[in-house]
Motif scaffolding. Sequence first.
Motif, short mmCIF file in Angstrom:
data_model
loop_
_atom_site.label_atom_id
_atom_site.label_comp_id
_atom_site.label_asym_id
_atom_site.label_seq_id
_atom_site.Cartn_x
_atom_site.Cartn_y
_atom_site.Cartn_z
N ASP A 79 0.83 -1.31 0.07
CA ASP A 79 -0.03 0.11 -0.07
C ASP A 79 0.85 1.21 -0.01
O ASP A 79 0.33 2.45 0.00
CB ASP A 79 -1.08 0.12 1.18
CG ASP A 79 -1.98 -1.06 1.22
OD1 ASP A 79 -2.15 -1.58 0.10
OD2 ASP A 79 -2.37 -1.56 2.30
N ALA A 80 2.19 1.19 -0.02
CA ALA A 80 3.10 2.42 -0.01
C ALA A 80 3.82 2.33 -1.39
O ALA A 80 4.10 1.38 -2.20
CB ALA A 80 3.86 2.03 1.04
N VAL A 112 -0.26 1.09 7.72
CA VAL A 112 -0.02 1.99 6.52
C VAL A 112 -1.23 2.80 6.29
O VAL A 112 -2.17 2.08 5.84
CB VAL A 112 0.66 1.35 5.28
CG1 VAL A 112 1.01 2.23 4.22
CG2 VAL A 112 1.83 0.72 5.63
N THR A 113 -1.40 4.21 6.32
CA THR A 113 -2.32 4.83 5.91
C THR A 113 -2.18 5.38 4.72
O THR A 113 -0.94 5.21 3.93
CB THR A 113 -2.75 5.87 7.01
OG1 THR A 113 -1.51 6.92 6.85
CG2 THR A 113 -2.72 5.38 8.41
N ARG A 114 -2.76 6.49 4.13
CA ARG A 114 -2.68 7.00 2.70
C ARG A 114 -1.54 8.22 2.83
O ARG A 114 -0.71 8.33 1.89
CB ARG A 114 -3.86 7.98 2.40
CG ARG A 114 -5.02 6.90 1.95
CD ARG A 114 -6.00 7.78 1.01
NE ARG A 114 -6.56 8.99 1.96
CZ ARG A 114 -6.92 10.05 1.53
NH1 ARG A 114 -6.95 10.24 0.08
NH2 ARG A 114 -7.39 10.92 2.30
N THR A 115 -1.21 8.25 4.08
CA THR A 115 0.14 9.48 4.26
C THR A 115 1.08 8.72 4.98
O THR A 115 2.12 9.49 4.73
CB THR A 115 -0.42 10.58 4.81
OG1 THR A 115 -1.22 10.44 5.91
CG2 THR A 115 -1.46 11.56 3.73
N ILE A 116 1.12 7.90 5.85
CA ILE A 116 1.89 7.58 6.90
C ILE A 116 2.10 5.80 7.05
O ILE A 116 1.15 5.54 7.03
CB ILE A 116 1.73 8.38 8.35
CG1 ILE A 116 1.70 9.70 8.31
CG2 ILE A 116 2.77 7.73 9.33
CD1 ILE A 116 2.84 10.49 7.98
N ALA A 117 3.48 5.66 7.17
CA ALA A 117 3.60 4.05 7.56
C ALA A 117 4.09 4.27 9.05
O ALA A 117 5.11 5.03 9.35
CB ALA A 117 4.52 3.62 6.63
N PHE A 118 3.57 3.42 9.83
CA PHE A 118 4.12 3.38 11.15
C PHE A 118 4.91 1.99 11.37
O PHE A 118 4.44 0.98 10.89
CB PHE A 118 2.76 3.16 12.19
CG PHE A 118 2.21 4.60 12.27
CD1 PHE A 118 2.45 5.55 13.30
CD2 PHE A 118 1.00 4.75 11.31
CE1 PHE A 118 1.55 6.62 13.20
CE2 PHE A 118 0.11 5.81 11.40
CZ PHE A 118 0.62 6.85 12.26
N VAL A 119 6.05 2.00 11.85
CA VAL A 119 6.96 1.06 11.49
C VAL A 119 7.66 0.49 13.02
O VAL A 119 7.71 1.65 13.85
CB VAL A 119 8.22 1.39 10.69
CG1 VAL A 119 8.98 0.02 10.29
CG2 VAL A 119 7.51 1.86 9.32
N ARG A 120 7.73 -0.64 13.29
CA ARG A 120 8.64 -0.94 14.58
C ARG A 120 9.52 -1.93 14.13
O ARG A 120 9.45 -2.85 13.10
CB ARG A 120 7.64 -1.89 15.46
CG ARG A 120 6.39 -1.08 15.82
CD ARG A 120 6.82 0.01 16.85
NE ARG A 120 5.64 0.71 17.55
CZ ARG A 120 5.03 1.52 16.86
NH1 ARG A 120 5.51 2.24 15.83
NH2 ARG A 120 4.03 2.47 17.36
N ALA A 121 10.85 -1.70 14.86
CA ALA A 121 11.93 -2.68 14.60
C ALA A 121 12.44 -3.11 15.70
O ALA A 121 12.55 -2.48 16.79
CB ALA A 121 12.94 -2.00 13.66
N THR A 122 13.16 -4.35 15.71
CA THR A 122 14.09 -4.80 16.94
C THR A 122 15.33 -5.34 16.41
O THR A 122 15.42 -5.95 15.13
CB THR A 122 13.30 -6.11 17.50
OG1 THR A 122 11.79 -5.61 17.64
CG2 THR A 122 13.86 -6.31 18.83
N ALA A 123 16.44 -5.17 16.93
CA ALA A 123 17.54 -5.50 16.63
C ALA A 123 18.15 -6.39 17.85
O ALA A 123 18.18 -6.40 18.95
CB ALA A 123 18.78 -4.29 16.47
N HIS A 124 18.97 -7.58 17.50
CA HIS A 124 19.64 -8.46 18.03
C HIS A 124 21.06 -8.60 17.78
O HIS A 124 21.52 -8.48 16.50
CB HIS A 124 18.93 -10.01 18.16
CG HIS A 124 17.51 -9.97 18.81
ND1 HIS A 124 16.34 -9.46 18.12
CD2 HIS A 124 17.12 -10.26 19.84
CE1 HIS A 124 15.61 -9.75 19.06
NE2 HIS A 124 15.77 -10.18 20.09
#
Lengths: 148, 172
Positions: A79-80, A112-124
């Motif tokens: 959608d992006a 994901v909206t029409r204007t914004i993507a909200f993202v989460r990430a994790t690192a190990h």
Amino acid sequence: MTDADTEARIAAVRAFITDLPYARALGLDMLGVGAGWAELALPYRADLVGDPATGVMHGGAVSALMDTTCGGAVMSHPDAGVATATLDLRIDYMRGAQPGQTVRARAECIRVTRTIAFVRATAHDDDPDTPIATAAGAFTVSRPEGDG
Amino acid sequence: MTGRTRPEPMQVVKQRRDATLAALVGRVPFIGTLGVVFERRGDELTAILPFRETLIGNPVLPALHGGATAGFLEVAALVELTWSGLWPEIESGRLTPEQVAQDNRLRMPKTVDFTVDFLRSGLPRDAYARARVNRSGRRYASVHVEGWQDNRNRLFAQATGHFVMPEPPVRD
């Protein structure tokens, strides 16, 4: 957007995101990418160390890993649009990555909206039980042509 | 030497400040890899990120990589925090540039969290940043950083971070 479009998008992200000049400068590696998610690695390098007393890599190197991985998750989302930019990125550093170990990050689009993507990430690092860092970001969304 | 006979010659003071700053920055390999340098006016620091092609994240625009901007602002925050904490010891002469360069008991603050607000895309040219320590306690500190390029009043990014302060070094 068709499945074929998404597949092409994913293939493009896989091909170019670790090829961006700054990603290359830090030696980022592509581990995997799918619809709305990405996994990248930052191999340990002595010239990325932030505290010589501990040998731990600088937060700024981890930031770049997180930002790139989150960007990859957005660009591969159906959608992006394929172009995105970071609006806001918060990183929590839970502990220093063990010197010598590769840091791996996985990012997912939560919404994901029409204007914004909200993202989460994790690192190990090599210890899968305790994350070294998490990230929460808001990214711009460019709509595919003729859509919305 | 005792008392306040006469102040040190300005050149001696400047040399010590500059050498200590160079030693502090030179300790951190990542700062050299990113290419960040610092300018000093009294105790005020300005971080400079000279443009290089390797900092690009969007070759089409082109624009700086968000990760490069974030790393630059974090470097600016950490150096300001460490520098302002060491300042009294630098001024008194208790801490020498050699100690800063080599003493592994000198620990950097640890970043707890760092939030970057990307206000506009980073142009392919030099960037500048100044950090302000808003709160610095014995254990925790909060630092704000502003980044700009051509115009000081048009920030391209800003950031806030929290840090855990190192245990005070044991000196003999």
